[in-house]
Design a protein around this motif. Structure first.
Motif, PDB file in Angstrom:
ATOM      1  N   VAL A  20       0.840  -1.179   0.000  1.00  0.00           N
ATOM      2  CA  VAL A  20       0.000   0.000   0.000  1.00  0.00           C
ATOM      3  C   VAL A  20       0.882   1.238   0.000  1.00  0.00           C
ATOM      4  CG1 VAL A  20      -1.699   1.304   1.300  1.00  0.00           C
ATOM      5  CG2 VAL A  20      -1.849  -1.178   1.210  1.00  0.00           C
ATOM      6  N   PRO A  21       0.825   2.068  -1.039  1.00  0.00           N
ATOM      7  CA  PRO A  21       1.653   3.260  -1.053  1.00  0.00           C
ATOM      8  C   PRO A  21       1.302   4.190   0.100  1.00  0.00           C
ATOM      9  CG  PRO A  21       0.683   2.831  -3.222  1.00  0.00           C
ATOM     10  CD  PRO A  21       0.021   1.916  -2.248  1.00  0.00           C
ATOM     11  N   ALA A  22       2.276   5.015   0.467  1.00  0.00           N
ATOM     12  CA  ALA A  22       2.055   5.925   1.586  1.00  0.00           C
ATOM     13  C   ALA A  22       0.875   6.839   1.330  1.00  0.00           C
ATOM     14  CB  ALA A  22       3.328   6.734   1.838  1.00  0.00           C
ATOM     15  N   ALA A  23       0.719   7.287   0.081  1.00  0.00           N
ATOM     16  CA  ALA A  23      -0.397   8.180  -0.221  1.00  0.00           C
ATOM     17  C   ALA A  23      -1.725   7.498   0.002  1.00  0.00           C
ATOM     18  CB  ALA A  23      -0.287   8.667  -1.673  1.00  0.00           C
ATOM     19  N   ALA A  24      -1.808   6.207  -0.398  1.00  0.00           N
ATOM     20  CA  ALA A  24      -3.054   5.478  -0.201  1.00  0.00           C
ATOM     21  C   ALA A  24      -3.332   5.292   1.279  1.00  0.00           C
ATOM     22  CB  ALA A  24      -2.980   4.124  -0.903  1.00  0.00           C
ATOM     23  N   ALA A  25      -2.291   4.945   2.054  1.00  0.00           N
ATOM     24  CA  ALA A  25      -2.478   4.764   3.481  1.00  0.00           C
ATOM     25  C   ALA A  25      -2.941   6.053   4.136  1.00  0.00           C
ATOM     26  CB  ALA A  25      -1.171   4.287   4.114  1.00  0.00           C
ATOM     27  N   SER A  26      -2.387   7.178   3.660  1.00  0.00           N
ATOM     28  CA  SER A  26      -2.791   8.469   4.213  1.00  0.00           C
ATOM     29  C   SER A  26      -4.243   8.767   3.881  1.00  0.00           C
ATOM     30  CB  SER A  26      -1.875   9.564   3.663  1.00  0.00           C
ATOM     31  OG  SER A  26      -2.314  10.831   4.077  1.00  0.00           O
ATOM     32  N   ALA A  27      -4.639   8.412   2.655  1.00  0.00           N
ATOM     33  CA  ALA A  27      -6.025   8.672   2.254  1.00  0.00           C
ATOM     34  C   ALA A  27      -6.989   7.877   3.106  1.00  0.00           C
ATOM     35  CB  ALA A  27      -6.201   8.330   0.768  1.00  0.00           C
ATOM     36  N   HIS A  28      -6.595   6.650   3.482  1.00  0.00           N
ATOM     37  CA  HIS A  28      -7.449   5.850   4.354  1.00  0.00           C
ATOM     38  C   HIS A  28      -7.509   6.424   5.764  1.00  0.00           C
ATOM     39  CE1 HIS A  28      -6.879   1.981   1.742  1.00  0.00           C
ATOM     40  NE2 HIS A  28      -7.757   2.823   1.238  1.00  0.00           N
ATOM     41  N   ALA A  29      -6.459   7.178   6.141  1.00  0.00           N
ATOM     42  CA  ALA A  29      -6.402   7.830   7.460  1.00  0.00           C
ATOM     43  C   ALA A  29      -6.545   6.818   8.588  1.00  0.00           C
ATOM     44  CB  ALA A  29      -7.481   8.908   7.567  1.00  0.00           C
ATOM     45  N   GLY A  30      -6.036   5.596   8.365  1.00  0.00           N
ATOM     46  CA  GLY A  30      -6.060   4.580   9.402  1.00  0.00           C
ATOM     47  C   GLY A  30      -4.667   4.279   9.898  1.00  0.00           C
ATOM     48  N   THR A  31      -4.544   3.297  10.763  1.00  0.00           N
ATOM     49  CA  THR A  31      -3.267   2.863  11.317  1.00  0.00           C
ATOM     50  C   THR A  31      -2.764   1.650  10.557  1.00  0.00           C
ATOM     51  OG1 THR A  31      -3.923   3.649  13.507  1.00  0.00           O
ATOM     52  CG2 THR A  31      -2.107   2.066  13.404  1.00  0.00           C
ATOM     53  N   THR A  32      -1.463   1.619  10.284  1.00  0.00           N
ATOM     54  CA  THR A  32      -0.844   0.461   9.664  1.00  0.00           C
ATOM     55  C   THR A  32      -0.114  -0.346  10.734  1.00  0.00           C
ATOM     56  OG1 THR A  32      -0.558   1.567   7.530  1.00  0.00           O
ATOM     57  CG2 THR A  32       0.818  -0.361   7.957  1.00  0.00           C
ATOM     58  N   TYR A  33      -0.423  -1.640  10.784  1.00  0.00           N
ATOM     59  CA  TYR A  33       0.215  -2.569  11.717  1.00  0.00           C
ATOM     60  C   TYR A  33       1.095  -3.536  10.926  1.00  0.00           C
ATOM     61  CZ  TYR A  33      -3.392  -0.824  14.872  1.00  0.00           C
ATOM     62  OH  TYR A  33      -4.207  -0.007  15.632  1.00  0.00           O
ATOM     63  N   TYR A  34       2.295  -3.765  11.399  1.00  0.00           N
ATOM     64  CA  TYR A  34       3.272  -4.580  10.697  1.00  0.00           C
ATOM     65  C   TYR A  34       3.442  -5.919  11.418  1.00  0.00           C
ATOM     66  CZ  TYR A  34       4.397  -0.279   8.223  1.00  0.00           C
ATOM     67  OH  TYR A  34       4.314   0.856   7.445  1.00  0.00           O
ATOM     68  N   VAL A  35       3.660  -6.983  10.614  1.00  0.00           N
ATOM     69  CA  VAL A  35       3.846  -8.324  11.153  1.00  0.00           C
ATOM     70  C   VAL A  35       5.036  -8.966  10.456  1.00  0.00           C
ATOM     71  CG1 VAL A  35       2.717 -10.499  11.745  1.00  0.00           C
ATOM     72  CG2 VAL A  35       1.324  -8.467  11.319  1.00  0.00           C
ATOM     73  N   ASP A  36       5.964  -9.499  11.245  1.00  0.00           N
ATOM     74  CA  ASP A  36       7.173 -10.133  10.718  1.00  0.00           C
ATOM     75  C   ASP A  36       7.458 -11.370  11.569  1.00  0.00           C
ATOM     76  OD1 ASP A  36       9.725 -10.938  10.013  1.00  0.00           O
ATOM     77  OD2 ASP A  36      10.551  -8.915   9.963  1.00  0.00           O
ATOM     78  N   SER A  37       7.284 -12.559  10.997  1.00  0.00           N
ATOM     79  CA  SER A  37       7.430 -13.786  11.787  1.00  0.00           C
ATOM     80  C   SER A  37       8.868 -14.031  12.209  1.00  0.00           C
ATOM     81  CB  SER A  37       6.913 -14.986  10.990  1.00  0.00           C
ATOM     82  OG  SER A  37       7.776 -15.292   9.912  1.00  0.00           O
ATOM     83  N   ARG A  38       9.826 -13.421  11.558  1.00  0.00           N
ATOM     84  CA  ARG A  38      11.226 -13.678  11.855  1.00  0.00           C
ATOM     85  C   ARG A  38      11.770 -12.756  12.951  1.00  0.00           C
ATOM     86  NH1 ARG A  38      13.496 -14.323   5.627  1.00  0.00           N
ATOM     87  NH2 ARG A  38      12.553 -16.372   5.207  1.00  0.00           N
ATOM     88  N   SER A  39      11.481 -11.484  12.847  1.00  0.00           N
ATOM     89  CA  SER A  39      12.085 -10.535  13.789  1.00  0.00           C
ATOM     90  C   SER A  39      11.064  -9.764  14.604  1.00  0.00           C
ATOM     91  CB  SER A  39      12.989  -9.549  13.034  1.00  0.00           C
ATOM     92  OG  SER A  39      12.236  -8.806  12.088  1.00  0.00           O
TER      93      SER A  39
END
Length: 421
Positions: A20-39
């Motif tokens: 999701v590009p930063a502009a799209a994420a900004s347009a949604h005006a929501g929070t982005t949560y990240y998931v990484d099984s390794r680290s």
């Protein structure tokens, strides 16, 4: 019958980016949560790529809101189930996407379905579901979209139970397991690329291969797209290779599987048996299947034990209508009983066990090759088609497009490809 708009269909095919590009994420005006099984670390905030969560449990427990995004690190691997129960809105869906480099994050586990979407208005991409209990992706809600996902080694790559969902631009390969495989009872079932149990859904632009499994009852079973108890679904512009059947339709007594449309699909197989479309009349235990429409599909099944289409146990024009298809098989090009199907403007090669329509012919369509079903010059399919209104493609006023995105002209070619003469 009220069918899905072809304008909706035409809007489905552009590929959604993997991140999701930063502009799209900004347009949604929501929070982005990240998931990484390794680290990752489930005690972290999860709100940046530097502080990701580690497990699916953290995502399942999160209080996700409309406009939020879950970004899953490529190369991650999880065992268990991703359960997406929150509800987005049409204007602010909840998104699952990939970030980083490498293969799509893989979810597996034989105890549960890998991705379960019980909420509404999700946009899900960038995941692979492999070796799951039943379905790689089980979609129960409304208004959800799977795009750019992968599913393999499941009973059903994708099972859609809800309504008004979309499965597009995805790769569903080798979903080759049976849920029932015993002797007798006429009940073996499994090996589905997509299993549609809901209404008004769209399956568009996918590549579906290897939906095939041995069956004690039938010798082999499987389907690229199976419709059971599902109405008004639109299956369009998919590429199907080496599946047992492209589509088989049925409904249990008291339910329906009416008004399903198959358009601009390309179906090939190198297997020793296979079929394009199987449907049933009222005398069959899972019939009648009313109002199935097959238009502008291209089919090449060269083996001897093959069937183009079969409409049996009380076939009639109300059961099946076929227009502007090119169907080449080594066995029976079509089979009907009863009043027979409504057939016209198709090109067939194979044994004919039905009454040809006025513009239908038996001839070599001159495909470019076994794998390339475009038409060579001089093909009898060129200009063979009859003009069809939007109702044949699910309703709406927009002009339909072929498998490559070319609009149909006034005298269309038969098959999934238009030559642009």
């Amino acid at each position: 019958m009220r069918l899905l708009s072809v304008a909706v269909m035409a809007s489905l095919l552009p590929t959604v980016p993997a991140a999701v590009p930063a502009a799209a994420a900004s347009a949604h005006a929501g929070t982005t949560y990240y998931v990484d099984s390794r680290s990752g670390d489930d005690s972290a905030t999860g709100t940046s790529a530097r502080t990701p969560w580690k497990s699916l449990d953290a995502v399942n427990a999160a209080d996700l809101k409309p406009g939020d995004t879950v970004a899953v690190k490529r190369g991650s691997s999880f065992t268990g189930s991703l359960t997406l129960a929150a509800k987005g809105t049409p204007a602010r869906p909840i998104t699952v996407t990939a970030y980083g480099k490498g293969p799509l994050a893989k979810i597996t586990g034989t105890d549960e379905d890998c991705v379960v979407v019980s909420g509404d208005h999700w946009r899900i991409g960038g995941l692979r579901a492999s070796g799951c209990r039943w379905a790689g992706f089980r979609v129960e809600g409304r208004g959800n979209q799977l795009s750019g996902v992968q599913a393999d080694r499941n009973i059903a790559g994708v099972q859609v139970i809800g309504s008004r969902n979309i499965v597009r631009d995805s790769v569903l390969t080798g979903n080759d397991r049976m849920s029932v495989n015993d002797v007798g009872g006429d009940n073996d079932s499994g090996a589905f690329g997509v299993l549609l149990n809901g209404d008004d859904n769209v399956v568009a632009g996918n590549t579906i291969t290897g939906s095939f499994a041995r069956s004690a009852d039938y010798g082999a079973d499987g389907a690229a797209v199976e419709v059971f108890n599902g109405d008004r679904n639109l299956i369009v512009r998919n590429v199907s290779r080496d599946n047992e059947t492209f589509t088989e339709l049925g409904a249990e007594k008291g339910r329906t599987a009416a008004g399903n449309v198959f358009a601009f699909n390309v179906v090939t197989s190198s297997r020793s048996r296979g079929s394009f479309l199987i449907t049933r009349g009222p005398r069959h235990v899972v019939g009648p299947v009313m109002g199935t429409v097959a238009v502008h599909n291209s089919v090449y099944l060269p083996a001897r034990d093959t069937v183009g289409w079969s409409c049996h146990d009380g076939c009639s024009p109300a059961i099946l209508k076929l227009r502007n298809n090119v169907i080449v098989v080594g066995g029976e090009a079509g089979w009907e009983d009863g009043q027979g199907a409504d057939d016209d403007a198709n090109v067939y090669r194979g044994r004919i066990r039905f009454k040809l329509g006025p513009k239908s012919v038996v001839a070599d369509p001159k495909f470019v090759s076994r794998a390339d079903l475009r038409l060579r010059p001089g093909s009898p399919a060129l200009g063979r088609g009859v003009p069809l209104g939007g109702a044949w493609f699910g309703g709406g006023r927009a002009r339909p497009k072929d498998v490559q995105g070319r609009e149909l002209d006034g005298t269309p070619d038969a098959g999934a490809y238009q030559s642009g003469r």
